[in-house]
Design a protein around this motif. Sequence first.
Motif, mmCIF file in Angstrom:
data_model
loop_
_atom_site.group_PDB
_atom_site.id
_atom_site.type_symbol
_atom_site.label_atom_id
_atom_site.label_comp_id
_atom_site.label_asym_id
_atom_site.label_seq_id
_atom_site.Cartn_x
_atom_site.Cartn_y
_atom_site.Cartn_z
ATOM 1 N N ARG A 104 0.857 -1.185 0.000
ATOM 2 C CA ARG A 104 0.000 0.000 0.000
ATOM 3 C C ARG A 104 0.893 1.234 0.000
ATOM 4 N N GLU A 105 0.508 2.226 -0.793
ATOM 5 C CA GLU A 105 1.178 3.520 -0.790
ATOM 6 C C GLU A 105 0.106 4.583 -0.668
ATOM 7 N N TRP A 106 0.378 5.577 0.189
ATOM 8 C CA TRP A 106 -0.580 6.652 0.354
ATOM 9 C C TRP A 106 0.113 7.935 0.777
ATOM 10 N N ILE A 107 -0.651 9.010 0.668
ATOM 11 C CA ILE A 107 -0.203 10.339 1.056
ATOM 12 C C ILE A 107 -1.143 10.824 2.150
ATOM 13 N N ASP A 108 -0.583 11.228 3.287
ATOM 14 C CA ASP A 108 -1.363 11.936 4.293
ATOM 15 C C ASP A 108 -1.136 13.421 4.071
ATOM 16 N N CYS A 109 -2.209 14.169 3.895
ATOM 17 C CA CYS A 109 -2.140 15.621 3.733
ATOM 18 C C CYS A 109 -2.321 16.227 5.125
ATOM 19 N N VAL A 110 -1.347 17.030 5.551
ATOM 20 C CA VAL A 110 -1.304 17.520 6.928
ATOM 21 C C VAL A 110 -1.231 19.045 6.931
ATOM 22 N N ALA A 111 -2.015 19.668 7.798
ATOM 23 C CA ALA A 111 -2.034 21.132 7.934
ATOM 24 C C ALA A 111 -0.786 21.601 8.682
ATOM 25 N N GLY A 112 -0.578 22.895 8.690
ATOM 26 C CA GLY A 112 0.569 23.473 9.376
ATOM 27 C C GLY A 112 0.575 23.197 10.866
ATOM 28 N N ASP A 113 -0.610 23.016 11.470
ATOM 29 C CA ASP A 113 -0.690 22.731 12.904
ATOM 30 C C ASP A 113 -0.560 21.241 13.222
ATOM 31 N N GLY A 114 -0.339 20.409 12.195
ATOM 32 C CA GLY A 114 -0.150 18.977 12.401
ATOM 33 C C GLY A 114 -1.400 18.134 12.278
ATOM 34 N N GLU A 115 -2.527 18.749 11.968
ATOM 35 C CA GLU A 115 -3.782 18.010 11.822
ATOM 36 C C GLU A 115 -3.830 17.294 10.476
ATOM 37 N N THR A 116 -4.183 16.002 10.493
ATOM 38 C CA THR A 116 -4.347 15.257 9.247
ATOM 39 C C THR A 116 -5.662 15.675 8.608
ATOM 40 N N LEU A 117 -5.581 16.038 7.333
ATOM 41 C CA LEU A 117 -6.743 16.577 6.627
ATOM 42 C C LEU A 117 -7.365 15.594 5.655
ATOM 43 N N ALA A 118 -6.535 14.805 4.987
ATOM 44 C CA ALA A 118 -7.020 13.866 3.970
ATOM 45 C C ALA A 118 -5.955 12.805 3.734
ATOM 46 N N ARG A 119 -6.366 11.733 3.106
ATOM 47 C CA ARG A 119 -5.446 10.645 2.743
ATOM 48 C C ARG A 119 -5.775 10.218 1.319
ATOM 49 N N ILE A 120 -4.735 10.004 0.520
ATOM 50 C CA ILE A 120 -4.892 9.612 -0.879
ATOM 51 C C ILE A 120 -4.100 8.329 -1.107
ATOM 52 N N TYR A 121 -4.801 7.270 -1.524
ATOM 53 C CA TYR A 121 -4.178 5.967 -1.778
ATOM 54 C C TYR A 121 -3.937 5.750 -3.267
ATOM 55 N N LEU A 122 -2.809 5.186 -3.570
ATOM 56 C CA LEU A 122 -2.495 4.739 -4.924
ATOM 57 C C LEU A 122 -3.307 3.485 -5.217
ATOM 58 N N LEU A 123 -3.844 3.385 -6.415
ATOM 59 C CA LEU A 123 -4.568 2.198 -6.877
ATOM 60 C C LEU A 123 -3.830 1.632 -8.087
ATOM 61 N N PRO A 124 -4.128 0.410 -8.489
ATOM 62 C CA PRO A 124 -3.484 -0.135 -9.687
ATOM 63 C C PRO A 124 -3.727 0.726 -10.934
ATOM 64 N N ASP A 125 -4.794 1.518 -10.949
ATOM 65 C CA ASP A 125 -5.123 2.369 -12.098
ATOM 66 C C ASP A 125 -4.423 3.726 -12.059
ATOM 67 N N THR A 126 -3.740 4.031 -10.980
ATOM 68 C CA THR A 126 -3.038 5.306 -10.850
ATOM 69 C C THR A 126 -1.842 5.318 -11.793
ATOM 70 N N ASP A 127 -1.536 6.480 -12.331
ATOM 71 C CA ASP A 127 -0.343 6.631 -13.169
ATOM 72 C C ASP A 127 0.878 6.591 -12.256
ATOM 73 N N TYR A 128 1.599 5.490 -12.276
ATOM 74 C CA TYR A 128 2.726 5.283 -11.371
ATOM 75 C C TYR A 128 3.849 6.293 -11.618
ATOM 76 N N LEU A 129 4.081 6.676 -12.858
ATOM 77 C CA LEU A 129 5.120 7.669 -13.144
ATOM 78 C C LEU A 129 4.732 9.033 -12.578
ATOM 79 N N ALA A 130 3.467 9.406 -12.693
ATOM 80 C CA ALA A 130 3.005 10.664 -12.109
ATOM 81 C C ALA A 130 3.093 10.603 -10.588
ATOM 82 N N TRP A 131 2.770 9.438 -10.011
ATOM 83 C CA TRP A 131 2.861 9.254 -8.553
ATOM 84 C C TRP A 131 4.306 9.441 -8.096
#
Length: 187
Positions: A88-115
């Motif tokens: 599994r690969e993902w991105i946690d998007c975090v605010a300046g105060d350290g709060e987690t705002l969103a999470r984005i997971y890579l799927l098999p359909d994701t453009d791996y080079l863009a990732w």
Amino acid sequence: MFGWLASFGVHSRGRSLPTVRWLAVSPRTLAEGLGQLGGVLYLAPATRSCPASWPVPSHCLVESADLAPLLATRHVALTCAVTCEGPREWIDCVAGDGETLARIYLLPDTDYLAWDGLFVDAVPVDAPVRTAPGRSWLRQCRARVLAFSRRRLAGFDVLGATDVSVSALGRDVARDIAVSEAVAMAR
């Protein structure tokens, strides 16, 4: 001797220790990169309102309220882990105060080079002081398979998202992630 065989096929939420790399990022950089990924699984709190304390980036807009947390992102945690369901690969998007705002997971359909190129010019930073997203954060989230889009409109970068069809494997992976994170999938 046959311990591994006894547990074969048993669902487990076990994960390896994840590898995390922290980067400082601007909302504009994030909007530019996300628009190139293709199908991803996006987790964000369903009932999130935008606090007045969130800094407003100049020249960036979102098309829908569920994308607004991305405008407050100041750091991202690029995470890789091996789970019993696979890598599994993902991105946690975090605010300046350290709060987690969103999470984005890579799927098999994701453009791996863009990732891989998403944050090639981002600045590595030490992990900000933060509370890792817990079960309460995840309980508020909805998982949505989507593709981000980016366009220019009257001098603004506009980040949008559309629901996309992904392959059968992509749907299965998205469903497995939603189950392992105990979040509802948006229809």
